[in-house]
Design a protein around this motif. Structure first.
Motif, mmCIF file in Angstrom:
data_model
loop_
_atom_site.group_PDB
_atom_site.id
_atom_site.type_symbol
_atom_site.label_atom_id
_atom_site.label_comp_id
_atom_site.label_asym_id
_atom_site.label_seq_id
_atom_site.Cartn_x
_atom_site.Cartn_y
_atom_site.Cartn_z
ATOM 1 N N MET A 1 0.810 -1.209 0.000
ATOM 2 C CA MET A 1 0.000 0.000 0.000
ATOM 3 C C MET A 1 0.848 1.266 0.000
ATOM 4 S SD MET A 1 -3.083 -0.856 2.634
ATOM 5 C CE MET A 1 -4.156 -2.262 2.425
ATOM 6 N N GLU A 2 2.137 1.128 -0.262
ATOM 7 C CA GLU A 2 3.009 2.279 -0.162
ATOM 8 C C GLU A 2 2.673 3.350 -1.187
ATOM 9 O OE1 GLU A 2 7.008 1.006 -0.327
ATOM 10 O OE2 GLU A 2 6.948 -0.061 1.587
ATOM 11 N N ASN A 3 2.252 2.921 -2.374
ATOM 12 C CA ASN A 3 1.990 3.872 -3.455
ATOM 13 C C ASN A 3 0.502 4.192 -3.606
ATOM 14 O OD1 ASN A 3 4.757 3.893 -4.102
ATOM 15 N ND2 ASN A 3 4.517 2.069 -5.389
ATOM 16 N N GLU A 4 -0.332 3.743 -2.666
ATOM 17 C CA GLU A 4 -1.764 3.958 -2.771
ATOM 18 C C GLU A 4 -2.117 5.423 -2.506
ATOM 19 O OE1 GLU A 4 -4.253 2.240 -3.712
ATOM 20 O OE2 GLU A 4 -3.291 0.303 -3.993
ATOM 21 N N THR A 5 -3.067 5.925 -3.280
ATOM 22 C CA THR A 5 -3.580 7.281 -3.091
ATOM 23 C C THR A 5 -5.098 7.221 -2.986
ATOM 24 O OG1 THR A 5 -1.765 8.224 -4.385
ATOM 25 C CG2 THR A 5 -3.698 9.604 -4.047
ATOM 26 N N ILE A 6 -5.642 7.916 -2.025
ATOM 27 C CA ILE A 6 -7.098 8.010 -1.907
ATOM 28 C C ILE A 6 -7.504 9.477 -1.939
ATOM 29 C CG2 ILE A 6 -7.333 5.855 -0.603
ATOM 30 C CD1 ILE A 6 -7.687 7.585 1.913
ATOM 31 N N TYR A 7 -8.712 9.705 -2.426
ATOM 32 C CA TYR A 7 -9.258 11.057 -2.528
ATOM 33 C C TYR A 7 -10.478 11.145 -1.603
ATOM 34 C CZ TYR A 7 -6.291 11.272 -6.651
ATOM 35 O OH TYR A 7 -5.205 11.238 -7.503
ATOM 36 N N ILE A 8 -10.512 12.205 -0.816
ATOM 37 C CA ILE A 8 -11.571 12.375 0.173
ATOM 38 C C ILE A 8 -12.302 13.691 -0.061
ATOM 39 C CG2 ILE A 8 -12.042 12.743 2.630
ATOM 40 C CD1 ILE A 8 -9.797 10.892 3.299
ATOM 41 N N ARG A 9 -13.613 13.604 -0.050
ATOM 42 C CA ARG A 9 -14.461 14.809 -0.124
ATOM 43 C C ARG A 9 -15.415 14.783 1.059
ATOM 44 N NH1 ARG A 9 -16.257 18.411 -4.150
ATOM 45 N NH2 ARG A 9 -18.302 19.312 -3.686
ATOM 46 N N MET A 10 -15.248 15.735 1.970
ATOM 47 C CA MET A 10 -16.089 15.794 3.157
ATOM 48 C C MET A 10 -17.517 16.200 2.780
ATOM 49 S SD MET A 10 -14.113 15.042 5.801
ATOM 50 C CE MET A 10 -14.791 15.799 7.294
ATOM 51 N N ILE A 31 -12.578 7.899 -2.714
ATOM 52 C CA ILE A 31 -12.265 7.292 -4.009
ATOM 53 C C ILE A 31 -10.877 6.673 -3.931
ATOM 54 C CG2 ILE A 31 -11.857 7.696 -6.469
ATOM 55 C CD1 ILE A 31 -13.868 9.934 -6.364
ATOM 56 N N GLY A 32 -10.780 5.470 -4.393
ATOM 57 C CA GLY A 32 -9.509 4.759 -4.386
ATOM 58 C C GLY A 32 -9.744 3.304 -4.709
ATOM 59 N N GLN A 33 -8.783 2.457 -4.373
ATOM 60 C CA GLN A 33 -8.948 1.018 -4.574
ATOM 61 C C GLN A 33 -10.090 0.517 -3.696
ATOM 62 O OE1 GLN A 33 -5.490 -1.250 -3.626
ATOM 63 N NE2 GLN A 33 -6.263 -3.154 -4.534
ATOM 64 N N ASP A 34 -10.995 -0.249 -4.295
ATOM 65 C CA ASP A 34 -12.221 -0.651 -3.602
ATOM 66 C C ASP A 34 -11.951 -1.330 -2.265
ATOM 67 O OD1 ASP A 34 -13.691 0.390 -5.630
ATOM 68 O OD2 ASP A 34 -14.034 -1.509 -6.656
ATOM 69 N N LYS A 35 -11.008 -2.244 -2.230
ATOM 70 C CA LYS A 35 -10.716 -2.978 -1.007
ATOM 71 C C LYS A 35 -10.231 -2.039 0.089
ATOM 72 C CE LYS A 35 -8.162 -7.012 0.669
ATOM 73 N NZ LYS A 35 -7.194 -8.084 0.311
ATOM 74 N N LEU A 36 -9.368 -1.098 -0.292
ATOM 75 C CA LEU A 36 -8.838 -0.139 0.676
ATOM 76 C C LEU A 36 -9.912 0.839 1.128
ATOM 77 C CD1 LEU A 36 -6.444 1.068 2.214
ATOM 78 C CD2 LEU A 36 -5.891 2.386 0.160
ATOM 79 N N VAL A 37 -10.728 1.297 0.185
ATOM 80 C CA VAL A 37 -11.806 2.239 0.504
ATOM 81 C C VAL A 37 -12.777 1.637 1.503
ATOM 82 C CG1 VAL A 37 -13.835 3.391 -0.448
ATOM 83 C CG2 VAL A 37 -11.652 3.567 -1.633
ATOM 84 N N ASN A 38 -13.123 0.366 1.324
ATOM 85 C CA ASN A 38 -14.051 -0.298 2.246
ATOM 86 C C ASN A 38 -13.486 -0.369 3.660
ATOM 87 O OD1 ASN A 38 -15.909 -0.714 0.197
ATOM 88 N ND2 ASN A 38 -15.070 -2.718 -0.348
ATOM 89 N N THR A 73 1.313 4.976 5.355
ATOM 90 C CA THR A 73 2.017 5.161 4.074
ATOM 91 C C THR A 73 1.095 5.620 2.953
ATOM 92 O OG1 THR A 73 1.695 2.818 3.524
ATOM 93 C CG2 THR A 73 3.733 3.425 4.688
ATOM 94 N N ILE A 74 -0.184 5.736 3.224
ATOM 95 C CA ILE A 74 -1.133 6.116 2.168
ATOM 96 C C ILE A 74 -1.073 7.617 1.921
ATOM 97 C CG2 ILE A 74 -3.591 6.315 1.629
ATOM 98 C CD1 ILE A 74 -4.052 3.688 2.950
ATOM 99 N N GLU A 75 -1.128 7.992 0.659
ATOM 100 C CA GLU A 75 -1.195 9.409 0.297
ATOM 101 C C GLU A 75 -2.657 9.827 0.231
ATOM 102 O OE1 GLU A 75 0.015 12.489 -3.312
ATOM 103 O OE2 GLU A 75 0.771 10.430 -3.314
ATOM 104 N N ILE A 76 -2.980 10.928 0.905
ATOM 105 C CA ILE A 76 -4.370 11.389 0.999
ATOM 106 C C ILE A 76 -4.517 12.728 0.303
ATOM 107 C CG2 ILE A 76 -6.253 11.964 2.575
ATOM 108 C CD1 ILE A 76 -4.769 10.292 4.707
ATOM 109 N N GLN A 77 -5.468 12.809 -0.615
ATOM 110 C CA GLN A 77 -5.791 14.056 -1.310
ATOM 111 C C GLN A 77 -7.203 14.471 -0.915
ATOM 112 O OE1 GLN A 77 -3.732 15.798 -3.230
ATOM 113 N NE2 GLN A 77 -2.057 14.309 -3.309
#
Length: 206
Positions: A1-10, A31-38, A73-77
């Protein structure tokens, strides 16, 4: 998951019951990889307490801190608003028929008096009398030929102005009242964010 990026909208607003546990999935769109998002959506951020009363403000920084606690290690946008307002909904007593009738009566009488006072101030009866004299050449104390259509037009005009007939909306265009309520809600939300958000309030102690 080192290179994983997720996008968050409050989300702007959220309704919750007392003592509920608020998760990231409740507070934001992810928004991101389904397994990680869940997995992230199930992370608990806050639990509603009695001391919170009716409103709680959750800042995006609290959400980011919760995610980094479990996935450092996850990048959050982040996108969009930076706070979510939680309305704590308590059980309300159903209003009685007597209370509904009293409120309806007060509103009906108040609006009727307001309309009559307005017409008295602008001398509407004299205007109708003059218009009737101009149209027919006859003086009439109660020109019903003008007053009845005017009364009907007044009611129809109010329906068109507010864009509602009871609960039915006439078209998709918002009414002026809805626009003003929207502006008021925006100002109220801004006030709540500033005064209720503990993350943005820093107290300097001497």
């Amino acid at each position: 998951m080192e290179n994983e990026t997720i996008y968050i909208r409050m989300r702007l607003r959220l309704q919750s019951l007392p003592d509920s546990i608020i998760t990231i999935g409740d507070l934001a769109q992810i928004i991101g990889q389904d397994k990680l998002v869940n997995k992230i959506a199930k992370l608990a951020v806050y639990q509603i307490k009695k001391s919170d009363r009716n409103i709680v403000v959750i800042d995006v920084m609290k959400v980011i801190a919760t995610i980094q606690k479990y996935y450092p290690t996850i990048e959050i946008q982040t996108i969009g608003p930076s706070q979510t307002i939680i309305d704590v909904v308590y059980k309300k007593k159903k209003p009685t028929i007597g209370l509904i009738a009293l409120v309806w009566f007060l509103l009906f009488v108040g609006s009727a008096i307001a309309i009559m006072n307005f017409h008295e101030d602008v001398s509407m009866q004299q205007v109708h009398q003059k218009l009737y004299f101009i149209m027919t050449g006859n003086n009439l104390e109660k020109p019903l030929l003008l007053q009845i259509p005017y009364s009907l037009g007044l009611g129809i005009g109010m329906i068109l102005f507010f864009n509602h007939f009871f609960r039915k909306r006439l078209n998709e265009e918002p009414s002026p009242l809805e626009v003003e309520m929207f502006k008021y809600q925006q100002d109220l939300d801004q006030y709540v964010i500033i005064h209720e958000n503990k993350e943005v309030m820093k107290r300097i102690r001497s």
